[in-house]
Design a protein around this motif. Sequence first.
Motif, PDB file in Angstrom:
ATOM      1  N   MET A  40       0.819  -1.202   0.000  1.00 32.66           N
ATOM      2  CA  MET A  40       0.000   0.000   0.000  1.00 32.66           C
ATOM      3  C   MET A  40       0.861   1.263   0.000  1.00 32.66           C
ATOM      4  SD  MET A  40      -3.016   1.485   0.141  1.00 32.66           S
ATOM      5  CE  MET A  40      -4.279   0.389   0.791  1.00 32.66           C
ATOM      6  N   HIS A  41       2.012   1.203   0.659  1.00 27.00           N
ATOM      7  CA  HIS A  41       2.871   2.375   0.788  1.00 27.00           C
ATOM      8  C   HIS A  41       4.034   2.383  -0.204  1.00 27.00           C
ATOM      9  CE1 HIS A  41       0.811   2.337   4.724  1.00 27.00           C
ATOM     10  NE2 HIS A  41       0.944   3.633   4.659  1.00 27.00           N
ATOM     11  N   SER A  42       4.083   1.401  -1.091  1.00 29.69           N
ATOM     12  CA  SER A  42       5.219   1.280  -2.003  1.00 29.69           C
ATOM     13  C   SER A  42       5.072   2.175  -3.227  1.00 29.69           C
ATOM     14  CB  SER A  42       5.375  -0.168  -2.461  1.00 29.69           C
ATOM     15  OG  SER A  42       6.395  -0.279  -3.429  1.00 29.69           O
ATOM     16  N   ASP A 157      -7.459   9.343  -6.268  1.00 35.30           N
ATOM     17  CA  ASP A 157      -8.065   8.189  -5.615  1.00 35.30           C
ATOM     18  C   ASP A 157      -7.490   6.892  -6.172  1.00 35.30           C
ATOM     19  OD1 ASP A 157      -9.713   6.930  -3.781  1.00 35.30           O
ATOM     20  OD2 ASP A 157     -11.386   6.761  -5.176  1.00 35.30           O
ATOM     21  N   GLY A 158      -6.213   6.927  -6.557  1.00 35.39           N
ATOM     22  CA  GLY A 158      -5.527   5.741  -7.045  1.00 35.39           C
ATOM     23  C   GLY A 158      -4.535   5.250  -6.003  1.00 35.39           C
ATOM     24  N   ALA A 159      -3.374   4.779  -6.450  1.00 35.45           N
ATOM     25  CA  ALA A 159      -2.335   4.302  -5.544  1.00 35.45           C
ATOM     26  C   ALA A 159      -1.916   5.435  -4.607  1.00 35.45           C
ATOM     27  CB  ALA A 159      -1.141   3.791  -6.341  1.00 35.45           C
ATOM     28  N   LYS A 160      -2.097   5.236  -3.319  1.00 36.10           N
ATOM     29  CA  LYS A 160      -1.938   6.325  -2.360  1.00 36.10           C
ATOM     30  C   LYS A 160      -0.517   6.871  -2.314  1.00 36.10           C
ATOM     31  CE  LYS A 160      -6.040   4.970  -1.782  1.00 36.10           C
ATOM     32  NZ  LYS A 160      -7.069   5.562  -2.664  1.00 36.10           N
ATOM     33  N   ALA A 161       0.472   5.999  -2.486  1.00 36.05           N
ATOM     34  CA  ALA A 161       1.861   6.434  -2.405  1.00 36.05           C
ATOM     35  C   ALA A 161       2.240   7.378  -3.541  1.00 36.05           C
ATOM     36  CB  ALA A 161       2.795   5.223  -2.414  1.00 36.05           C
ATOM     37  N   LEU A 162       1.411   7.446  -4.588  1.00 37.73           N
ATOM     38  CA  LEU A 162       1.742   8.256  -5.762  1.00 37.73           C
ATOM     39  C   LEU A 162       1.009   9.589  -5.812  1.00 37.73           C
ATOM     40  CD1 LEU A 162       1.801   5.579  -8.623  1.00 37.73           C
ATOM     41  CD2 LEU A 162       3.646   6.315  -7.099  1.00 37.73           C
ATOM     42  N   TYR A 163       0.264   9.928  -4.775  1.00 33.93           N
ATOM     43  CA  TYR A 163      -0.498  11.174  -4.823  1.00 33.93           C
ATOM     44  C   TYR A 163       0.398  12.380  -5.123  1.00 33.93           C
ATOM     45  CZ  TYR A 163      -4.933   9.225  -3.097  1.00 33.93           C
ATOM     46  OH  TYR A 163      -6.119   8.543  -2.962  1.00 33.93           O
ATOM     47  N   GLY A 164       1.536  12.449  -4.468  1.00 29.31           N
ATOM     48  CA  GLY A 164       2.435  13.579  -4.701  1.00 29.31           C
ATOM     49  C   GLY A 164       2.960  13.629  -6.116  1.00 29.31           C
ATOM     50  N   PRO A 189       1.030  10.592   4.205  1.00 28.80           N
ATOM     51  CA  PRO A 189       1.615  11.670   5.015  1.00 28.80           C
ATOM     52  C   PRO A 189       2.473  12.642   4.213  1.00 28.80           C
ATOM     53  CG  PRO A 189       2.695   9.557   5.470  1.00 28.80           C
ATOM     54  CD  PRO A 189       1.484   9.258   4.646  1.00 28.80           C
ATOM     55  N   GLU A 190       3.213  12.158   3.220  1.00 28.40           N
ATOM     56  CA  GLU A 190       4.041  13.052   2.418  1.00 28.40           C
ATOM     57  C   GLU A 190       3.179  14.017   1.612  1.00 28.40           C
ATOM     58  OE1 GLU A 190       6.695  10.847  -0.026  1.00 28.40           O
ATOM     59  OE2 GLU A 190       7.709   9.878   1.653  1.00 28.40           O
ATOM     60  N   TYR A 191       2.099  13.493   1.042  1.00 28.68           N
ATOM     61  CA  TYR A 191       1.193  14.346   0.277  1.00 28.68           C
ATOM     62  C   TYR A 191       0.573  15.422   1.164  1.00 28.68           C
ATOM     63  CZ  TYR A 191      -2.977  15.919  -2.139  1.00 28.68           C
ATOM     64  OH  TYR A 191      -3.957  16.715  -2.693  1.00 28.68           O
ATOM     65  N   LEU A 192       0.105  15.010   2.344  1.00 30.53           N
ATOM     66  CA  LEU A 192      -0.519  15.960   3.252  1.00 30.53           C
ATOM     67  C   LEU A 192       0.458  17.052   3.671  1.00 30.53           C
ATOM     68  CD1 LEU A 192      -2.640  13.593   5.531  1.00 30.53           C
ATOM     69  CD2 LEU A 192      -3.447  15.093   3.696  1.00 30.53           C
ATOM     70  N   ALA A 193       1.698  16.675   3.939  1.00 35.79           N
ATOM     71  CA  ALA A 193       2.701  17.672   4.322  1.00 35.79           C
ATOM     72  C   ALA A 193       2.908  18.682   3.197  1.00 35.79           C
ATOM     73  CB  ALA A 193       4.015  16.978   4.684  1.00 35.79           C
ATOM     74  N   HIS A 194       2.856  18.203   1.964  1.00 33.90           N
ATOM     75  CA  HIS A 194       3.084  19.094   0.820  1.00 33.90           C
ATOM     76  C   HIS A 194       1.959  20.105   0.660  1.00 33.90           C
ATOM     77  CE1 HIS A 194       4.518  20.342  -3.144  1.00 33.90           C
ATOM     78  NE2 HIS A 194       3.256  20.258  -3.550  1.00 33.90           N
TER      79      HIS A 194
END
Length: 218
Positions: A40-42, A157-164, A189-194
């Motif tokens: 999920m996080h990859s 709303d796809g692969a969560k790790a790729l939002y950024g 978390p990385e996306y939210l921080a951005h």
Amino acid sequence: MTTLTCEPLAGLIERLYTLADAATSPALDNLPREERERLMHSKTDYLEFYGLLKDLWLPVSRDTGKLLYLLARNAKARSIVEFGTSFGLSTLHLAAALRDNGGGVLIGSEFEASKVAMAREHMLEAGVGDLVQIRQGDALVTLARDLPESIDLLLLDGAKALYGEVLGLVEPHLKPGALVVADNTDYCPEYLAHVRAPQNGYLSVPFADDIELSMRLG
């Protein structure tokens, strides 16, 4: 009355949610929890993970679907990009808003071929096929080219790790005031921080349990 609340779309959406609620994935059920979390996080094995989920619909909730329609209508959106089409439930809500706004284009991205085929059938059945382009393949490729010059709304709303990464592709096209809706952000978390850092050009707030609603500043 609106496109969203009239036939054929209203009945189709309810029928598709019923199918989504009943869908199962033996492949996912047999995956150890630790491996599920890792995938999920990859940022490298997301295609493998979402391949295991090919039988699941992974739709936005009914309330989130209505929220998408409301936001797109209020923004008078004419150009929308969606990362993670799946079987097309979120797409139907957004396309209904485009129809009621007078037309436009929605560009979706989905790598699973069987989902793309079904989503396209759903668009035709709903009478919004002329508004929707679903690009098959990895969104890091399909959304890296030929986007509208000005985009009014982006759904992540796809692969969560790729939002950024997906936001980075679409960002140059976001007009001032464009909305970015990210679902399931408890995995990002990385996306939210951005988007929450003012220097990055967004005004962003959490909405409901796991949705982040952001606006691109001028």
